[in-house]
Write an enzyme that holds these catalytic residues in place. Structure first.
Site, PDB file in Angstrom:
ATOM      1  N   GLU A  19      22.298 -10.303  28.062  1.00  0.00           N
ATOM      2  CA  GLU A  19      22.492 -10.480  26.730  1.00  0.00           C
ATOM      3  C   GLU A  19      21.105 -10.978  26.094  1.00  0.00           C
ATOM      4  OE1 GLU A  19      26.186 -10.069  24.650  1.00  0.00           O
ATOM      5  OE2 GLU A  19      24.658  -8.775  25.900  1.00  0.00           O
ATOM      6  N   GLU A  68      33.371  -4.254  10.974  1.00  0.00           N
ATOM      7  CA  GLU A  68      33.909  -3.572  12.441  1.00  0.00           C
ATOM      8  C   GLU A  68      34.883  -2.887  11.559  1.00  0.00           C
ATOM      9  OE1 GLU A  68      33.073  -3.844  15.226  1.00  0.00           O
ATOM     10  OE2 GLU A  68      31.962  -5.972  15.386  1.00  0.00           O
ATOM     11  N   GLU A 125      23.269   0.383  24.310  1.00  0.00           N
ATOM     12  CA  GLU A 125      22.331   0.554  23.508  1.00  0.00           C
ATOM     13  C   GLU A 125      21.164   1.252  24.309  1.00  0.00           C
ATOM     14  OE1 GLU A 125      24.559  -1.868  21.050  1.00  0.00           O
ATOM     15  OE2 GLU A 125      23.948  -2.039  23.232  1.00  0.00           O
ATOM     16  N   ASP A 164      20.334  -5.453  13.536  1.00  0.00           N
ATOM     17  CA  ASP A 164      20.141  -4.139  14.091  1.00  0.00           C
ATOM     18  C   ASP A 164      20.443  -2.957  13.344  1.00  0.00           C
ATOM     19  OD1 ASP A 164      22.503  -5.039  14.518  1.00  0.00           O
ATOM     20  OD2 ASP A 164      22.841  -4.778  16.836  1.00  0.00           O
TER      21      ASP A 164
END
Length: 489
Positions: free
Chosen positions: A265, A31, A286, A172
């Site tokens: 989700e 992050e 996304e 991902d």
């Protein structure tokens, strides 16, 4: 910078006063990289365009670049493992805690090459790109015999702890960065890695244009679910030119959106409904990200319809007095008392770019700037921006500004030096070359005319288009925001 230059200038001004990273805080390596390092690098490269006064030597120097380097150095201790794969958490003052777990998700290992390579190219210190590449190669080395990677791995022993293979959560952005790293760096090895993974993913996880989760060693289905995080995949497919498959998968995901007014989700594909305790929608970007990429490639109005649906849905069901709230349950549209940072950083940005065809981010290379660096003249802002996974745009041309280069690595620089005097103008506009197919070469940019300078080029030949300033060495086609790169252009 996309729509509010004065606000960008204010934020940059605050940042330039200095940020102290020498603090006793345990931080996520992943992050911190995508948000802090990526954000600072992007702001550094966009600052001159936003009207911020830059120091001599920019983009090879500057306060935001120095801050990005300082933040990235705080992350380097995490990469000091026997495998080269990083720990997931590092203390910004003391390094890796003695009791830190060695288990890291695949995305947390493979999502550094965009930011770290940019940092290495701008600062001249190869350590950042080196550790990012070593981590990528370690994941590649430890893929299963059928070509898949799992979800979590022990960075000390290289043993897979979670063996579910898919394209969603925990994995991902690893695949995303193989493609974007290949485009950013013109790196054939990274693209070859992704294409091999792509074959295995199609062979073992793809069913009727959905992608399921499978056991990484056997290929047997472990979870027949769609995760909202997987919706980046059609956009990624469009970047390698696989638009037909991307559109079919996108339309599957779009049907889920229309069913609920957002993407839950988790979505159980056989049952066609949400999964217990995974009914929320935190306004993730996304699917809109994929719509933006695919629209640039196809101009299909269906993609604008998704954008319209997204705007209307978010306005109707999530808007509150102080922002836009996470939707706790899409079945009844109950809200949660939070707004995720990626809503502003990504979701709104991709919507903005979807509906703003003339934004500078979509530049096709016909307009660009020339700047003088300590290493010579440099072309910037020609388009082809690469977004990191937090949607911070990186100008790939900037990576060639801060080091001495061989002539063939930057032919456009020689072209500019020969035909233009920087004393006359710093911006040039070229007529767009006519479209060409796979078996044709682009028209010689040396035959184009400068509308602003009013000067004719001479007949010097160049095999490179204006959009492909670095040497294009791929054998396969690449597409960036709908612009296809061929191996001969």
């Amino acid at each position: 910078i996309l729509g509010n230059v004065s606000e960008f200038q204010r934020v940059v001004s605050v940042l330039q006063e200095g940020v102290d990273f020498d603090i006793d805080v345990n931080a996520s390596v992943f992050e911190t990289n995508i948000r802090v390092v990526g954000g600072l690098l992007s702001a550094h490269l966009l600052s001159k365009r936003a009207g911020v006064e830059v120091e001599a030597g920019w983009p090879c120097s500057g306060p935001l670049l120095r801050m990005a380097e300082e933040a990235a150095r705080k992350l380097l201790p995490a990469f000091q493992t026997p495998t080269g794969m990083p720990y997931g958490t590092v203390n910004l003052m003391h390094g890796v805690n003695p009791g830190e777990t060695p288990v890291t998700c695949t995305a947390g290992i493979g999502t550094f090459i965009v930011e770290f390579a940019t940092l290495s190219h701008l600062t001249g210190d190869p350590v950042f790109e080196d550790v990012a590449r070593k981590a990528l190669k370690a994941l590649w080395k430890n893929r299963s015999d059928i070509g898949l990677v799992g979800n979590h791995i022990d960075v000390i022993t290289a043993k897979w702890v979670a063996q579910d293979a898919g394209i969603g959560a925990g994995v991902d952005s690893y695949f995303e960065y193989l493609v974007k790293g290949a485009i950013l760096l013109q790196d054939k090895e990274l693209m070859s890695m992704f294409l091999e993974y792509n074959k295995a993913i199609k062979n073992y996880t793809k069913f009727d244009d959905w992608y399921l989760w499978v056991q990484m060693y056997k290929g047997t289905v472990s979870m027949p679910v769609f995760q909202s995080l997987e919706a980046y995949w059609p956009g990624l497919q469009s970047l390698i030119g696989d638009v037909d498959n991307a559109m079919r998968t996108f339309l599957n995901y779009y049907t889920v959106w229309k069913q609920f007014g957002g993407l839950p989700e988790f979505y159980n594909i056989p049952q066609g409904y949400t999964v217990d305790k995974r009914e929320g929608y935190p306004l993730r970007p996304e699917l809109i990200e994929s719509a933006m990429y695919l629209y640039r490639a196809t101009r299909d109005p269906t993609l604008l319809e998704l954008g319209r649906d997204a705007v209307e849905s978010i306005e109707k069901i999530s808007k509150v007095d102080c922002g836009f709230a996470t939707i706790k349950d899409l079945r009844d549209h109950r809200l949660d008392n939070r707004m995720e940072s990626f809503f502003l950083a990504e979701t709104v940005k991709y919507l903005y770019l979807l509906f703003d065809p003339d934004n500078f981010i979509h530049n096709d290379g016909s307009v660009f700037d020339v700047v003088i660096t300590p290493y010579g003249e440099c072309v910037l802002n020609a388009g082809g921006y690469v977004f990191n996974t937090e949607a911070h745009p990186i100008d790939p041309a900037a990576l060639h500004c801060c080091r001495k280069r061989k002539e063939e690595q930057w032919e456009v620089e020689d072209l500019m030096r020969e035909f233009y005097s920087l004393k006359k103008t710093k911006k040039f506009i070229f007529k767009r070359a006519s479209d060409h197919g796979e078996g044709e070469s682009a028209k010689d940019p040396a035959d184009a005319s400068s509308e602003k300078a009013g000067e004719r080029r001479n007949s010097k030949k160049s095999s490179h288009s204006l959009l492909s300033c670095p040497s294009q060495s791929f054998n396969s086609k690449l597409a960036v925001l709908g612009q296809v790169f061929l191996d001969n252009s």
